[in-house]
Write a protein that holds these residues in place. Structure first.
Motif, PDB file in Angstrom:
ATOM      1  N   PHE A   1       0.859  -1.186   0.000  1.00  0.00           N
ATOM      2  CA  PHE A   1       0.000   0.000   0.000  1.00  0.00           C
ATOM      3  C   PHE A   1       0.892   1.231   0.000  1.00  0.00           C
ATOM      4  CE2 PHE A   1      -2.619  -3.269   1.937  1.00  0.00           C
ATOM      5  CZ  PHE A   1      -3.864  -3.062   1.367  1.00  0.00           C
ATOM      6  N   MET A   2       0.711   2.082  -0.995  1.00  0.00           N
ATOM      7  CA  MET A   2       1.473   3.326  -1.078  1.00  0.00           C
ATOM      8  C   MET A   2       0.617   4.451  -0.505  1.00  0.00           C
ATOM      9  SD  MET A   2       4.406   2.610  -2.473  1.00  0.00           S
ATOM     10  CE  MET A   2       4.884   4.278  -2.851  1.00  0.00           C
ATOM     11  N   ALA A   3       0.795   4.733   0.800  1.00  0.00           N
ATOM     12  CA  ALA A   3       0.039   5.795   1.468  1.00  0.00           C
ATOM     13  C   ALA A   3       0.925   7.025   1.583  1.00  0.00           C
ATOM     14  CB  ALA A   3      -0.433   5.315   2.837  1.00  0.00           C
ATOM     15  N   THR A   4       1.435   7.457   0.468  1.00  0.00           N
ATOM     16  CA  THR A   4       2.456   8.494   0.412  1.00  0.00           C
ATOM     17  C   THR A   4       1.939   9.755  -0.277  1.00  0.00           C
ATOM     18  OG1 THR A   4       3.224   7.519  -1.670  1.00  0.00           O
ATOM     19  CG2 THR A   4       4.341   6.826   0.342  1.00  0.00           C
ATOM     20  N   PRO A   5       2.619  10.880  -0.079  1.00  0.00           N
ATOM     21  CA  PRO A   5       2.267  12.079  -0.846  1.00  0.00           C
ATOM     22  C   PRO A   5       2.504  11.856  -2.334  1.00  0.00           C
ATOM     23  CG  PRO A   5       3.684  12.620   1.030  1.00  0.00           C
ATOM     24  CD  PRO A   5       3.696  11.131   0.893  1.00  0.00           C
ATOM     25  N   SER A   6       1.887  12.686  -3.133  1.00  0.00           N
ATOM     26  CA  SER A   6       2.075  12.590  -4.582  1.00  0.00           C
ATOM     27  C   SER A   6       3.548  12.772  -4.936  1.00  0.00           C
ATOM     28  CB  SER A   6       1.235  13.650  -5.290  1.00  0.00           C
ATOM     29  OG  SER A   6      -0.137  13.413  -5.084  1.00  0.00           O
ATOM     30  N   GLY A   7       3.996  12.021  -5.929  1.00  0.00           N
ATOM     31  CA  GLY A   7       5.369  12.098  -6.398  1.00  0.00           C
ATOM     32  C   GLY A   7       6.242  10.949  -5.934  1.00  0.00           C
ATOM     33  N   ILE A   8       5.878  10.281  -4.854  1.00  0.00           N
ATOM     34  CA  ILE A   8       6.691   9.185  -4.311  1.00  0.00           C
ATOM     35  C   ILE A   8       6.418   7.887  -5.058  1.00  0.00           C
ATOM     36  CG2 ILE A   8       7.302   7.890  -2.246  1.00  0.00           C
ATOM     37  CD1 ILE A   8       8.010  10.862  -2.133  1.00  0.00           C
ATOM     38  N   SER A   9       5.142   7.570  -5.265  1.00  0.00           N
ATOM     39  CA  SER A   9       4.799   6.332  -5.950  1.00  0.00           C
ATOM     40  C   SER A   9       5.393   6.283  -7.358  1.00  0.00           C
ATOM     41  CB  SER A   9       3.279   6.165  -6.017  1.00  0.00           C
ATOM     42  OG  SER A   9       2.923   4.980  -6.688  1.00  0.00           O
ATOM     43  N   THR A  10       5.399   7.424  -8.034  1.00  0.00           N
ATOM     44  CA  THR A  10       5.993   7.504  -9.366  1.00  0.00           C
ATOM     45  C   THR A  10       7.407   6.942  -9.375  1.00  0.00           C
ATOM     46  OG1 THR A  10       4.682   9.431 -10.004  1.00  0.00           O
ATOM     47  CG2 THR A  10       6.769   9.131 -11.150  1.00  0.00           C
ATOM     48  N   GLU A  11       8.148   7.202  -8.299  1.00  0.00           N
ATOM     49  CA  GLU A  11       9.553   6.824  -8.236  1.00  0.00           C
ATOM     50  C   GLU A  11       9.769   5.355  -7.884  1.00  0.00           C
ATOM     51  OE1 GLU A  11      11.353   9.473  -5.468  1.00  0.00           O
ATOM     52  OE2 GLU A  11      11.013  11.269  -6.700  1.00  0.00           O
ATOM     53  N   ILE A  12       8.937   4.796  -6.989  1.00  0.00           N
ATOM     54  CA  ILE A  12       9.270   3.460  -6.469  1.00  0.00           C
ATOM     55  C   ILE A  12       8.309   2.338  -6.869  1.00  0.00           C
ATOM     56  CG2 ILE A  12      10.497   4.470  -4.518  1.00  0.00           C
ATOM     57  CD1 ILE A  12       8.222   3.801  -2.719  1.00  0.00           C
ATOM     58  N   THR A  13       7.103   2.678  -7.312  1.00  0.00           N
ATOM     59  CA  THR A  13       6.173   1.628  -7.722  1.00  0.00           C
ATOM     60  C   THR A  13       6.699   0.764  -8.866  1.00  0.00           C
ATOM     61  OG1 THR A  13       4.158   2.671  -6.875  1.00  0.00           O
ATOM     62  CG2 THR A  13       3.899   1.218  -8.771  1.00  0.00           C
ATOM     63  N   PRO A  14       7.355   1.335  -9.886  1.00  0.00           N
ATOM     64  CA  PRO A  14       7.832   0.479 -10.992  1.00  0.00           C
ATOM     65  C   PRO A  14       8.701  -0.685 -10.528  1.00  0.00           C
ATOM     66  CG  PRO A  14       7.975   2.780 -11.624  1.00  0.00           C
ATOM     67  CD  PRO A  14       7.597   2.767 -10.179  1.00  0.00           C
ATOM     68  N   ALA A  15       9.523  -0.478  -9.508  1.00  0.00           N
ATOM     69  CA  ALA A  15      10.381  -1.557  -9.026  1.00  0.00           C
ATOM     70  C   ALA A  15       9.567  -2.674  -8.389  1.00  0.00           C
ATOM     71  CB  ALA A  15      11.396  -1.002  -8.025  1.00  0.00           C
ATOM     72  N   PHE A  16       8.516  -2.314  -7.660  1.00  0.00           N
ATOM     73  CA  PHE A  16       7.662  -3.347  -7.075  1.00  0.00           C
ATOM     74  C   PHE A  16       6.960  -4.152  -8.158  1.00  0.00           C
ATOM     75  CE2 PHE A  16       7.660  -0.507  -3.231  1.00  0.00           C
ATOM     76  CZ  PHE A  16       8.267  -1.421  -2.376  1.00  0.00           C
ATOM     77  N   ILE A  17       6.502  -3.473  -9.184  1.00  0.00           N
ATOM     78  CA  ILE A  17       5.825  -4.162 -10.283  1.00  0.00           C
ATOM     79  C   ILE A  17       6.795  -5.131 -10.966  1.00  0.00           C
ATOM     80  CG2 ILE A  17       4.671  -3.865 -12.507  1.00  0.00           C
ATOM     81  CD1 ILE A  17       3.025  -3.020 -10.065  1.00  0.00           C
ATOM     82  N   GLU A  18       8.017  -4.692 -11.192  1.00  0.00           N
ATOM     83  CA  GLU A  18       9.027  -5.559 -11.801  1.00  0.00           C
ATOM     84  C   GLU A  18       9.311  -6.782 -10.933  1.00  0.00           C
ATOM     85  OE1 GLU A  18      12.510  -3.327 -12.646  1.00  0.00           O
ATOM     86  OE2 GLU A  18      11.500  -1.980 -14.071  1.00  0.00           O
ATOM     87  N   ASN A  19       9.184  -6.617  -9.613  1.00  0.00           N
ATOM     88  CA  ASN A  19       9.443  -7.719  -8.685  1.00  0.00           C
ATOM     89  C   ASN A  19       8.219  -8.606  -8.458  1.00  0.00           C
ATOM     90  OD1 ASN A  19      12.085  -6.880  -8.346  1.00  0.00           O
ATOM     91  ND2 ASN A  19      11.658  -5.702  -6.495  1.00  0.00           N
ATOM     92  N   GLY A  20       7.130  -8.331  -9.167  1.00  0.00           N
ATOM     93  CA  GLY A  20       5.943  -9.172  -9.075  1.00  0.00           C
ATOM     94  C   GLY A  20       5.083  -8.921  -7.856  1.00  0.00           C
ATOM     95  N   VAL A  21       5.221  -7.758  -7.228  1.00  0.00           N
ATOM     96  CA  VAL A  21       4.432  -7.415  -6.052  1.00  0.00           C
ATOM     97  C   VAL A  21       3.241  -6.556  -6.462  1.00  0.00           C
ATOM     98  CG1 VAL A  21       4.468  -6.309  -3.779  1.00  0.00           C
ATOM     99  CG2 VAL A  21       6.516  -7.459  -4.643  1.00  0.00           C
ATOM    100  N   LYS A  22       2.067  -6.858  -5.968  1.00  0.00           N
ATOM    101  CA  LYS A  22       0.892  -6.037  -6.251  1.00  0.00           C
ATOM    102  C   LYS A  22       0.990  -4.722  -5.479  1.00  0.00           C
ATOM    103  CE  LYS A  22      -2.184  -9.910  -7.258  1.00  0.00           C
ATOM    104  NZ  LYS A  22      -3.447 -10.613  -6.921  1.00  0.00           N
ATOM    105  N   VAL A  23       0.504  -3.660  -6.100  1.00  0.00           N
ATOM    106  CA  VAL A  23       0.576  -2.332  -5.485  1.00  0.00           C
ATOM    107  C   VAL A  23      -0.800  -1.674  -5.520  1.00  0.00           C
ATOM    108  CG1 VAL A  23       1.567  -0.011  -5.644  1.00  0.00           C
ATOM    109  CG2 VAL A  23       2.997  -2.012  -6.115  1.00  0.00           C
ATOM    110  N   ILE A  24      -1.185  -1.100  -4.385  1.00  0.00           N
ATOM    111  CA  ILE A  24      -2.382  -0.262  -4.293  1.00  0.00           C
ATOM    112  C   ILE A  24      -1.901   1.121  -3.896  1.00  0.00           C
ATOM    113  CG2 ILE A  24      -4.603   0.101  -3.165  1.00  0.00           C
ATOM    114  CD1 ILE A  24      -4.735  -2.920  -2.687  1.00  0.00           C
ATOM    115  N   ASP A  25      -2.009   2.057  -4.826  1.00  0.00           N
ATOM    116  CA  ASP A  25      -1.449   3.392  -4.644  1.00  0.00           C
ATOM    117  C   ASP A  25      -2.546   4.371  -4.234  1.00  0.00           C
ATOM    118  OD1 ASP A  25       0.081   5.700  -4.717  1.00  0.00           O
ATOM    119  OD2 ASP A  25      -0.150   5.934  -6.881  1.00  0.00           O
TER     120      ASP A  25
END
Length: 345
Positions: free
Chosen positions: A72-96
């Motif tokens: 769960f990305m409970a972060t301010p705007s701009g943070i998910s843009t930076e780190i979500t792609p790596a989680f997706i590449e690692n096969g982890v589901k993300v709820i932003d």
């Protein structure tokens, strides 16, 4: 399943902790912060003492990916843009829960949020997670763009009408109001007690970043819809959103017809409650819950429709919706962990 909450010290993160703690399918969850690593979460939220004794961990993408099924990305705007792609590449589901992934067009995000957009390939994978609209897509998603709070109340309030009744294209007016928790936990002059108490003020006039999110969703119901008139107000209360919506139908309608339309549209959606004739919801009536309550009426004198839609901005407008999406993504009962009654008074 195992989960991780990034941005656990914000109000949305705290609500996720409360919900996941009582979720029977979440075996464990970890808490992560970029600024308070090593500090016990109960230092920020004493109400969690003896409920969870976890300390906040740093944001180590590889370590989180090894241990978590969903982030769960409970972060301010701009943070998910930076780190979500790596989680997706690692096969982890993300709820932003931020606004970073809600638009397919990166130019829209950059114009309204004043930040650099995520890459197109990430945006294409993201499913807009307003469950009542996109349940089938959410079921198969690995990346969810959780809706904003104002858009949730407004879209649920308007969607059945625009889907079934022709309205004057430029007649949609939305007068929205929010409690102060919607501004987040970071201290600022505008949300300090002396500024907010016994005060009622409009903000971000004609430029709120949720305007394009609402328009994009509503145009999937009616692609002839013109620009909406949307303005937001800060109310001296902690939680809650009320979206009061006005629009003009092109042909005569009746209040009974409208109410039947809404009741039929949401008959299989347990978290949307359509009020009976002459009854309009108040924010306190959904406080602490995942419900969206809707009242609707037609003024024969003016020929205008009025819709009142209320949610708890931290629940259906953030953490509650995120857990609802978690449930749908994993094929479990949609209401798991979310069926508590609203807190009243």
């Amino acid at each position: 399943m195992k989960a991780a909450i990034i941005g656990a010290t914000g109000y949305g993160g705290a609500e996720l902790i409360r919900l996941l703690h009582q979720h029977k399918y979440v075996e464990e969850f970890t808490l992560h912060s970029s600024s308070q690593s090593g500090v016990a979460i109960s230092e920020s939220y004493p109400q969690l003492t003896n409920i969870t004794n976890q300390s906040l961990q740093s944001i180590n993408i590889e370590q989180i990916s090894k241990n978590a099924d969903v982030v769960f990305m409970a972060t301010p705007s701009g943070i998910s843009t930076e780190i979500t792609p790596a989680f997706i590449e690692n096969g982890v589901k993300v709820i932003d829960l931020s606004g970073d992934l809600r638009f397919k067009d990166p130019n829209v995000y950059e114009k309204w949020y004043k930040k650099t957009s995520a890459a197109n390939e990430v945006l294409e994978k993201a499913v807009y997670g307003l469950t009542e609209l996109n349940r089938e897509k959410v079921k198969n998603a690995s990346l969810i763009a959780n809706p904003g709070c104002y858009p949730t109340a407004t879209i649920l309030g308007l969607y059945p009408l625009l889907k079934n009744i022709a309205v004057e294209a430029n007649s949609v007016i939305i007068d929205a109001k929010s409690g102060v928790s919607g501004a987040g936990r970071k201290a600022s002059l505008g949300t300090s007690y002396c500024e907010v108490n016994e005060n009622f003020k409009i903000y971000k006039v004609n430029e709120h970043q949720h305007i394009p999110e609402i328009e994009v969703a509503l145009k999937t119901a009616n692609n002839q819809l013109g620009p909406i008139k949307f303005n937001t107000h800060l109310v001296p209360m902690t939680r809650g959103i009320m979206s009061t919506i006005y629009c003009q139908p092109l042909a005569s309608v009746s209040e009974k017809l409208l109410r039947n339309l809404y009741q039929q549209y949401y008959e299989n959606d347990r978290f949307v409650r359509v009020r009976k004739e002459g009854e309009y919801p108040a924010t306190k009536e959904v406080y602490g819950s995942n419900f969206c309550d809707i009242g609707i009426t037609f003024d024969e004198r003016t020929g205008w429709i009025t819709i009142v839609s209320v949610i708890d901005n931290l629940m259906k407008g953030a953490a509650g919706q995120a857990v609802q999406n978690l449930n749908v993504m994993h094929g479990i009962d949609e209401g798991t962990g979310l069926l508590g009654a609203p807190i009243f008074p």
